[in-house]
Write an enzyme that holds these catalytic residues in place. Structure first.
Site, mmCIF file in Angstrom:
data_model
loop_
_atom_site.group_PDB
_atom_site.id
_atom_site.type_symbol
_atom_site.label_atom_id
_atom_site.label_comp_id
_atom_site.label_asym_id
_atom_site.label_seq_id
_atom_site.Cartn_x
_atom_site.Cartn_y
_atom_site.Cartn_z
ATOM 1 N N HIS A 171 -32.205 -25.518 -28.721
ATOM 2 C CA HIS A 171 -33.426 -25.239 -28.040
ATOM 3 C C HIS A 171 -34.035 -26.629 -27.713
ATOM 4 C CE1 HIS A 171 -36.712 -22.185 -26.859
ATOM 5 N NE2 HIS A 171 -36.864 -23.159 -26.273
ATOM 6 N N ARG A 220 -34.535 -18.190 -22.008
ATOM 7 C CA ARG A 220 -35.040 -17.497 -23.302
ATOM 8 C C ARG A 220 -33.641 -16.604 -23.764
ATOM 9 N NH1 ARG A 220 -38.220 -20.741 -23.864
ATOM 10 N NH2 ARG A 220 -40.444 -20.388 -23.945
ATOM 11 N N GLU A 278 -33.843 -16.422 -32.429
ATOM 12 C CA GLU A 278 -33.864 -17.952 -33.026
ATOM 13 C C GLU A 278 -34.550 -17.930 -34.255
ATOM 14 O OE1 GLU A 278 -35.222 -20.926 -30.233
ATOM 15 O OE2 GLU A 278 -34.119 -20.030 -28.634
HETATM 16 N N1 NAD Z 1 -34.954 -24.108 -23.088
HETATM 17 C C1 NAD Z 1 -35.921 -24.704 -23.205
HETATM 18 O O1 NAD Z 1 -36.428 -25.431 -23.779
HETATM 19 C C2 NAD Z 1 -36.971 -24.427 -21.791
HETATM 20 C C3 NAD Z 1 -37.686 -24.989 -21.036
HETATM 21 C C4 NAD Z 1 -38.284 -24.660 -20.053
HETATM 22 C C5 NAD Z 1 -38.421 -23.417 -19.677
HETATM 23 N N2 NAD Z 1 -37.799 -22.483 -20.334
HETATM 24 C C6 NAD Z 1 -37.897 -21.441 -19.560
HETATM 25 O O2 NAD Z 1 -37.521 -21.378 -18.596
HETATM 26 C C7 NAD Z 1 -38.344 -20.479 -17.666
HETATM 27 C C8 NAD Z 1 -38.604 -20.706 -16.363
HETATM 28 O O3 NAD Z 1 -39.519 -21.830 -16.184
HETATM 29 P P1 NAD Z 1 -40.146 -22.437 -14.590
HETATM 30 O O4 NAD Z 1 -40.721 -23.398 -14.997
HETATM 31 O O5 NAD Z 1 -38.680 -22.349 -13.933
HETATM 32 O O6 NAD Z 1 -40.577 -21.003 -14.470
HETATM 33 P P2 NAD Z 1 -40.917 -20.461 -12.827
HETATM 34 O O7 NAD Z 1 -41.873 -19.449 -12.928
HETATM 35 O O8 NAD Z 1 -40.983 -21.634 -11.753
HETATM 36 O O9 NAD Z 1 -39.362 -19.847 -12.444
HETATM 37 C C9 NAD Z 1 -39.086 -18.468 -13.068
HETATM 38 C C10 NAD Z 1 -38.269 -17.704 -11.896
HETATM 39 O O10 NAD Z 1 -37.814 -16.584 -12.226
HETATM 40 C C11 NAD Z 1 -37.989 -15.552 -11.313
HETATM 41 N N3 NAD Z 1 -37.964 -14.288 -11.860
HETATM 42 C C12 NAD Z 1 -38.696 -13.418 -12.511
HETATM 43 N N4 NAD Z 1 -38.146 -12.435 -12.907
HETATM 44 C C13 NAD Z 1 -37.025 -12.378 -12.275
HETATM 45 C C14 NAD Z 1 -36.183 -11.205 -12.369
HETATM 46 N N5 NAD Z 1 -36.288 -9.927 -12.860
HETATM 47 N N6 NAD Z 1 -34.681 -11.638 -11.644
HETATM 48 C C15 NAD Z 1 -34.687 -12.761 -10.992
HETATM 49 N N7 NAD Z 1 -35.679 -13.833 -10.986
HETATM 50 C C16 NAD Z 1 -36.693 -13.488 -11.664
HETATM 51 C C17 NAD Z 1 -39.376 -15.994 -10.658
HETATM 52 O O11 NAD Z 1 -39.479 -15.365 -9.291
HETATM 53 C C18 NAD Z 1 -39.301 -17.453 -10.785
HETATM 54 O O12 NAD Z 1 -38.818 -17.923 -9.367
HETATM 55 C C19 NAD Z 1 -39.630 -20.268 -18.797
HETATM 56 O O13 NAD Z 1 -40.627 -19.244 -18.574
HETATM 57 C C20 NAD Z 1 -39.174 -20.624 -19.965
HETATM 58 O O14 NAD Z 1 -39.000 -19.369 -20.629
HETATM 59 C C21 NAD Z 1 -37.132 -22.636 -21.398
HETATM 60 O O1 DGY Z 2 -40.834 -22.739 -22.092
HETATM 61 C C1 DGY Z 2 -40.671 -23.875 -22.831
HETATM 62 O O2 DGY Z 2 -41.464 -24.922 -22.261
HETATM 63 C C2 DGY Z 2 -39.465 -24.352 -23.650
HETATM 64 O O3 DGY Z 2 -38.904 -23.423 -24.213
HETATM 65 C C3 DGY Z 2 -39.672 -25.513 -24.515
HETATM 66 O O4 DGY Z 2 -39.703 -26.610 -23.791
#
Ligand code: NAD
Ligand code: DGY
EC number: 1.1.1.29
Length: 383
Positions: free
Chosen positions: A315, A268, A297
């Site tokens: 994004h 994010r 954004e």
């Molecule tokens: N750009 C995009 O389109 C897109 C797509 C998918 C997900 N995302 C973002 O990616 C994030 C992660 O997704 P995921 O499915 O891997 O989630 P997830 O919960 O599997 O992984 C997140 C990780 O971050 C760690 N974490 C939390 N706080 C932390 C900190 N202070 N320092 C270090 N690590 C920390 C958690 O322990 C966890 O292992 C989502 O929450 C979303 O915001 C963005």
């Molecule tokens: O959190 C998410 O899933 C993304 O930002 C969009 O796929």
């Protein structure tokens, strides 16, 4: 401005945007839902826009990460009789879960189906930044290429360098595996929890390389985030966005990174202080970034768009057809499950049974983030 499917359906489900594919619509219709899809040509809907969509009677809403789901919307949904909301996203920092709890509304998200797609975009940005692909493409299109030169668009070799991952959850671990296996990079990661499966993978891969007479890769779990920033050549950010990760990468932390490091963000925008980043990129032309997300954004902070050492995309990390259709399906099934009184799926990391188009999905909500707070029953069926 609103497309209606199955007008006589018993339950009214609203989607604030058209979503890819038709499976999600069919699954709702088959279970007696009237589906209303907002087709307004306005990218980001306001709270008022969504209140109007909810109306007087609404059983559930599928919404988007651009929307502000707080007290106002959850109280409006609750007044309309609604008990379910799902983001079409895994991240739900746009949702005030406490407000949802207060009104007894289940909040769904869509984990897993976007893990590999998002990791692939992070890998693409890492390569684009390392090999200066966007700069070189612009150069070609501008008609500036007049012959091979030893110093033309020299970038960074990844093999043997260190990849750093901050937040080694689903996506961070998938990205780490791609970079370690694909480019034989060493791994250093920081997370609040140990990424045991990832560590085992890198250990096994190192043994495989050794057996082949190749230099083995290494891994290290860092004791602090700063250790990763100091040691890694490519750093990719994959934590959730919350109070602990806001401006995790700031001016001071940028200063401890290698001058020629690459920083990638597919998590994010507010995880990076973007104003500090723009200044750092200006001062350090060999430092490069690949950004999928931005602090405000859809805007970029002033100056970012002019910098050649930044690759920027809008994004799109989860934007593959299979993933986006799967996200729509999971979001619809989250809402449907709550409406029908189904239990919550026992493991949101194992959502494959919901994505198999050839069989009906399990009678469960795939992923409800506040299931414990609401005391929702959990499915006992196992994979
Ligand atoms: N750009 C995009 O389109 C897109 C797509 C998918 C997900 N995302 C973002 O990616 C994030 C992660 O997704 P995921 O499915 O891997 O989630 P997830 O919960 O599997 O992984 C997140 C990780 O971050 C760690 N974490 C939390 N706080 C932390 C900190 N202070 N320092 C270090 N690590 C920390 C958690 O322990 C966890 O292992 C989502 O929450 C979303 O915001 C963005
Ligand atoms: O959190 C998410 O899933 C993304 O930002 C969009 O796929």
């Amino acid at each position: 401005m609103v497309q209606v499917w199955n007008p006589n359906g018993k339950y009214r489900v609203v989607s604030t945007k058209p979503m890819p594919g038709t499976r999600w619509i069919n699954l709702l219709i088959e279970q007696d839902c009237r589906v209303e899809i907002c087709t307004r040509q306005k990218t980001i809907l306001s709270v008022e826009d969504i209140i109007a969509l909810i109306g007087d009677k609404c059983d559930g809403v599928i919404g988007q990460l651009t929307e502000d789901w707080g007290e106002t919307l959850f109280s409006a949904l609750s007044r309309a009789g609604g008990k379910a909301f799902s983001n079409m996203a895994v991240g739900y920092n746009n949702v005030d879960v406490n407000a949802a709890n207060k009104y007894g509304v289940a909040v769904g998200n869509t984990p897993g189906v976007l893990t590999e797609t998002t990791a692939e975009l992070a890998a693409s940005l890492s390569l684009s930044a390392a090999r200066r692909i966007v700069e070189a493409d612009e150069f070609m299109r501008a008609g500036l290429y007049d012959g091979w030169l030893p110093n033309l668009f020299v970038g960074n070799l990844l093999k043997g360098q260190t990849v750093g991952v901050i937040g080694a959850g689903r996506i961070g671990s998938a990205y780490a595996r791609m970079m370690v296996e694909g480019f034989k990079m060493n791994l250093i990661y920081y997370d609040l929890y140990q990424a045991t499966r990832l560590e085992k993978f890198v250990t096994a891969y190192a043994e495989f390389l050794k057996a082949n007479g190749e230099q083995p890769v290494t891994w290290k779990r860092a004791a602090s985030m700063d250790e990763v920033l100091r040691e890694a050549d490519v750093i990719s950010l994959h934590p959730i966005l919350d109070k602990t990760t806001y401006h995790l990468v700031n001016k001071e932390r940028l200063a401890i990174m290698k001058k020629e490091a690459i920083l990638v963000n597919c998590s994010r925008g507010p995880v990076i202080d973007e104003v500090a980043l723009v200044e750092h990129l200006k001062q350090n032309p060999m430092f490069r970034v690949g950004l999928d997300v931005f602090e405000d954004e859809p805007y970029m902070k002033p100056g970012l768009a002019d910098l050649k050492n930044a690759v920027v995309v809008p994004h799109i990390a989860s934007a593959s057809k299979w993933t986006r259709e799967g996200m729509a399906t999971l979001a619809a099934l989250n809402v449907l499950g709550k409406i029908k009184g189904y239990p919550v799926w026992s493991d949101p990391n194992q959502i494959e049974p919901f994505l198999n188009e050839n069989v009906p999905p399990p009678a469960a909500s795939p992923s409800i983030v506040n299931s414990k707070a609401l005391g929702l029953p959990v499915s006992t069926s196992r994979l």
